[in-house]
Design a protein around this motif. Structure first.
Motif, PDB file in Angstrom:
ATOM      1  N   GLN A 158       0.818  -1.211   0.000  1.00 19.85           N
ATOM      2  CA  GLN A 158       0.000   0.000   0.000  1.00 19.85           C
ATOM      3  C   GLN A 158       0.854   1.264   0.000  1.00 19.85           C
ATOM      4  O   GLN A 158       0.394   2.334  -0.345  1.00 19.85           O
ATOM      5  N   GLU A 159       2.158   1.127   0.380  1.00 23.78           N
ATOM      6  CA  GLU A 159       3.024   2.310   0.392  1.00 23.78           C
ATOM      7  C   GLU A 159       3.625   2.616  -0.983  1.00 23.78           C
ATOM      8  O   GLU A 159       4.141   3.688  -1.198  1.00 23.78           O
ATOM      9  N   SER A 160       3.596   1.679  -1.907  1.00 23.13           N
ATOM     10  CA  SER A 160       4.179   1.860  -3.242  1.00 23.13           C
ATOM     11  C   SER A 160       5.609   2.371  -3.158  1.00 23.13           C
ATOM     12  O   SER A 160       5.896   3.500  -3.547  1.00 23.13           O
ATOM     13  N   SER A 175       1.412  10.935  -7.901  1.00 26.57           N
ATOM     14  CA  SER A 175       0.255  10.682  -7.023  1.00 26.57           C
ATOM     15  C   SER A 175       0.295   9.242  -6.524  1.00 26.57           C
ATOM     16  O   SER A 175       1.050   8.408  -7.037  1.00 26.57           O
ATOM     17  N   GLY A 176      -0.543   8.953  -5.534  1.00 26.19           N
ATOM     18  CA  GLY A 176      -0.588   7.593  -4.986  1.00 26.19           C
ATOM     19  C   GLY A 176      -0.968   6.571  -6.031  1.00 26.19           C
ATOM     20  O   GLY A 176      -0.370   5.491  -6.115  1.00 26.19           O
ATOM     21  N   GLY A 177      -1.971   6.893  -6.854  1.00 26.65           N
ATOM     22  CA  GLY A 177      -2.391   5.955  -7.900  1.00 26.65           C
ATOM     23  C   GLY A 177      -1.310   5.738  -8.941  1.00 26.65           C
ATOM     24  O   GLY A 177      -1.122   4.623  -9.446  1.00 26.65           O
ATOM     25  N   GLN A 178      -0.585   6.800  -9.280  1.00 25.53           N
ATOM     26  CA  GLN A 178       0.506   6.664 -10.249  1.00 25.53           C
ATOM     27  C   GLN A 178       1.629   5.797  -9.684  1.00 25.53           C
ATOM     28  O   GLN A 178       2.178   4.943 -10.396  1.00 25.53           O
ATOM     29  N   ARG A 179       1.948   5.992  -8.425  1.00 25.44           N
ATOM     30  CA  ARG A 179       3.006   5.171  -7.813  1.00 25.44           C
ATOM     31  C   ARG A 179       2.586   3.706  -7.778  1.00 25.44           C
ATOM     32  O   ARG A 179       3.409   2.812  -8.024  1.00 25.44           O
ATOM     33  N   GLN A 180       1.325   3.453  -7.472  1.00 24.79           N
ATOM     34  CA  GLN A 180       0.846   2.069  -7.427  1.00 24.79           C
ATOM     35  C   GLN A 180       0.955   1.400  -8.786  1.00 24.79           C
ATOM     36  O   GLN A 180       1.359   0.241  -8.899  1.00 24.79           O
ATOM     37  N   GLU A 235      -8.461   3.819  -7.803  1.00 25.25           N
ATOM     38  CA  GLU A 235      -8.644   2.422  -7.434  1.00 25.25           C
ATOM     39  C   GLU A 235      -9.159   1.609  -8.622  1.00 25.25           C
ATOM     40  O   GLU A 235      -8.730   0.467  -8.839  1.00 25.25           O
ATOM     41  N   HIS A 236     -10.041   2.204  -9.397  1.00 24.85           N
ATOM     42  CA  HIS A 236     -10.579   1.493 -10.567  1.00 24.85           C
ATOM     43  C   HIS A 236      -9.461   1.169 -11.555  1.00 24.85           C
ATOM     44  O   HIS A 236      -9.374   0.044 -12.065  1.00 24.85           O
ATOM     45  N   GLU A 237      -8.575   2.135 -11.822  1.00 30.52           N
ATOM     46  CA  GLU A 237      -7.459   1.916 -12.735  1.00 30.52           C
ATOM     47  C   GLU A 237      -6.503   0.852 -12.190  1.00 30.52           C
ATOM     48  O   GLU A 237      -6.033  -0.017 -12.921  1.00 30.52           O
ATOM     49  N   VAL A 238      -6.227   0.949 -10.890  1.00 29.70           N
ATOM     50  CA  VAL A 238      -5.285   0.007 -10.278  1.00 29.70           C
ATOM     51  C   VAL A 238      -5.876  -1.400 -10.259  1.00 29.70           C
ATOM     52  O   VAL A 238      -5.172  -2.391 -10.481  1.00 29.70           O
TER      53      VAL A 238
END
Length: 605
Positions: free
Chosen positions: A439-441, A497-502, A531-534
């Motif tokens: 979750q920390e990516s 961003s968080g989503g980009q890092r994930q 979340e949808h993209e990830v």
């Protein structure tokens, strides 16, 4: 005034609490010599530097004798050109030998410390995770930087000069006796007095310097922790609290600096007084002996020059004694890291590129003796299926992940990959089978491409990297960045961003093509759009792989092939979502509570 009063009280308390300092014993010196030998010192360069130092020493001893001849020649009005040329030649030889030897000694010192730091760095990277649990990162950093610098300074400034200093003292005293044995005996009676004064002061200085080193390590720890988590500090407005913590460390270093200054303020005048006293005595006695015809003026000048050449190495011995004590302490701290047990990188089997069931047989584990985190866990994680672990915080989910990655070793029981214990595989081959998305990516400083290929172990062309990014639904946003795949992500990826890092973390796992995928609540910190993209990216990543998921939200794992319920370190249930709803009361209550809350949030929106 109040600060000064507290400062004096603190210093008095430190003075009272100080324990007698042990001298560098044979064992400590033996460890130091062994450590230097292990750093592969450039022996040829050290030998040449030592020879040049000896040439410089001998030339230095010749200069006073030539000066004697020059002065006596002037006295008798017969200028000897050979003496002048010989004196100039000795000066030039001394200067050249000194310059080259200093450079070579510094080269050798830097080479030794570079090899030592390289060895320490490789050692630190091979240490098991429990070492980092028990030791602060700042202390470990201090071993690599400060302690190795102490060793380098000792080598470059003192240790190799030790032999030349001994020769300078022995040769100088012999020449002093040759010139005038009476004045030499007078000087030798003052040497023990000087040692009685300076050696206790040197020991006191060592104690203070050692405390300064410890305080420097503490300050480094505080600074690295606060700077590393500066966003947390600012987000919670704890700047003043952290400023106070840093000030306390700096103030303690200031106190020890004052103690050191007081000793230096004492040593300086004492040394000057003793040197002046010796000079006055020699000039007085020497003047009388010159007047009586027992000495020539050249003898007296040569005697004084030789005297200074003997006093300077003697003064260095006091400093060398103090430095040796500090370096023995530094050696012990460095050796404690080098002697620490490493992760077993090379064992007997290479993990093959295939999928098998992961089986836990009576696995128990505790971080601290007597406080078990997992209790006799027995379970099967089927190959090429998705298994989710659910349960309250502290139930042992993350610990189970750490055991599977072999960050820790079970206290009892065994984890097997098919029929083989995972401990029978080399660490490199076992961990190469695992892809981990947390979750920390986690991100490293560098470019987007550097982070996607991180840990791959081979070169990957841009098209291969882009294909992994496309499957992770990351290629589009990466190409919109200023330099695309060559864009710097910042420290720990803070420019993204968080989503980009994930999604970059998922692309990294896809490029690695692992047999086992471990997801630690990989979407818990994301907004609905991210979340949808990830989730779409994770679907690509999970396909055809043994997937192990830690989940706090049951909605993310209801379609898993198997859900295992952990509670207080025990496996309390296993099955599909539907089976656990029917048979497991705690799981049923947890599911009902979460789905009701989700329904309420949906209605609010």
């Amino acid at each position: 005034m109040e600060n000064e009063h507290h400062l004096q009280q603190d210093e008095q308390q430190d003075w009272k609490q100080e324990k007698p300092t042990k001298r560098p014993n044979k064992a400590g010196m033996g460890r130091f010599i062994k450590l230097i030998a292990s750093a592969h010192p450039p022996k040829a360069i050290l030998i040449i530097a030592m020879i040049l130092t000896l040439v410089q020493t001998v030339a230095g001893l010749i200069v006073p004798l030539m000066t004697k001849g020059l002065i006596d020649g002037l006295t008798f009005s017969s200028l000897n050109r050979m003496v002048i040329f010989g004196l100039l030649g000795a000066f030039v030889l001394q200067a050249v030998a000194s310059a080259v030897s200093i450079y070579m000694l510094n080269f050798a010192g830097h080479k030794i410390v570079a090899n030592l730091r390289k060895r320490l760095w490789h050692k630190i990277l091979s240490l098991p995770i429990p070492y980092f649990d028990r030791n602060r990162s700042g202390d470990t950093m201090s071993r690599v930087t400060n302690d190795t610098s102490l060793i380098m300074n000792l080598i470059t400034e003192y240790l190799v000069n030790l032999i030349s200093n001994v020769i300078a003292i022995i040769g100088g005293i012999a020449l002093l006796f040759y010139l005038d044995w009476v004045m030499t005996l007078i000087i030798l009676t003052i040497v023990p007095l000087t040692a009685l004064i300076l050696f206790p002061v040197g020991r006191k200085m060592y104690r203070i310097s050692k405390k300064q080193q410890d305080e420097m390590a503490d300050l480094t720890s505080v600074l690295s922790q606060v700077i590393g988590e500066i966003r947390l500090v600012k987000a919670y407005g704890t700047e003043s609290r952290e400023a106070k913590a840093g000030e306390d460390r700096i103030y303690r270093m200031f106190r020890f600096g004052l103690q050191e200054s007081r000793i230096l303020a004492l040593v300086g005048p004492i040394s000057t007084f003793l040197l002046t006293a010796v000079l006055v005595i020699i000039l007085g006695v020497g003047g009388v002996r010159v007047a009586s015809g027992m000495l020539t003026a050249g003898d007296l000048v040569a005697f004084i020059l030789l005297l200074f050449q003997v006093i300077t190495p003697m003064a260095q011995f006091t400093t060398l004694y103090s430095r040796l004590q500090k370096v023995v302490g530094a050696t012990e701290r460095i050796q404690s890291i080098l002697d620490h047990e490493e992760e077993p990188l090379e064992l007997k089997l290479e993990a093959a590129k295939e999928s098998r069931d992961i089986v836990l047989h009576d696995v128990a584990f505790s971080y601290t003796e007597g406080e078990e985190v997992l209790h006799n866990a027995n379970l099967v994680i089927p190959a090429n299926r998705t298994t989710a672990f659910v349960g309250p915080s502290g139930s042992g989910k993350s610990t189970l992940f750490s055991l599977l990655e072999r960050f820790y070793v079970p206290n009892t029981g065994e984890i097997c990959y098919g029929d083989d214990p995972i401990s029978s595989y080399t660490l490199s081959s076992w961990r190469s089978k695992i892809g981990y998305v947390s979750q920390e990516s986690s991100m490293m400083s560098g470019t987007v491409r550097d982070n996607i290929t991180y840990g791959l172990g081979r070169e990957a062309d841009l098209e291969e990297v882009r294909q992994a990014a496309r499957m992770a639904y990351a290629d589009t946003f990466i190409m919109d960045l200023p330099q695309g795949y060559d864009t710097e992500v910042g420290e720990r990826g803070m420019k993204l961003s968080g989503g980009q890092r994930q999604r970059i973390a998922i692309a990294r796992a896809l490029l690695r093509s692992p047999d086992i995928l471990m997801l630690d609540e990989a979407t818990s910190s994301l907004d609905s759009s991210s979340e949808h993209e990830v989730q779409k990216a994770l679907a690509n990543l999970m396909e055809g792989r043994t997937t192990i998921v830690i989940a706090h939200r049951l909605s993310t794992v209801v379609h898993s092939d198997q859900i295992i319920v952990l509670d207080k370190g025990k496996v309390t249930g296993a099955g599909t979502h539907a089976e656990l709803i029917e048979s497991h009361q705690v799981y049923r209550e947890l599911a009902q509570k979460q789905f009701v809350e989700m329904g309420e949030r949906s209605m609010e929106h």
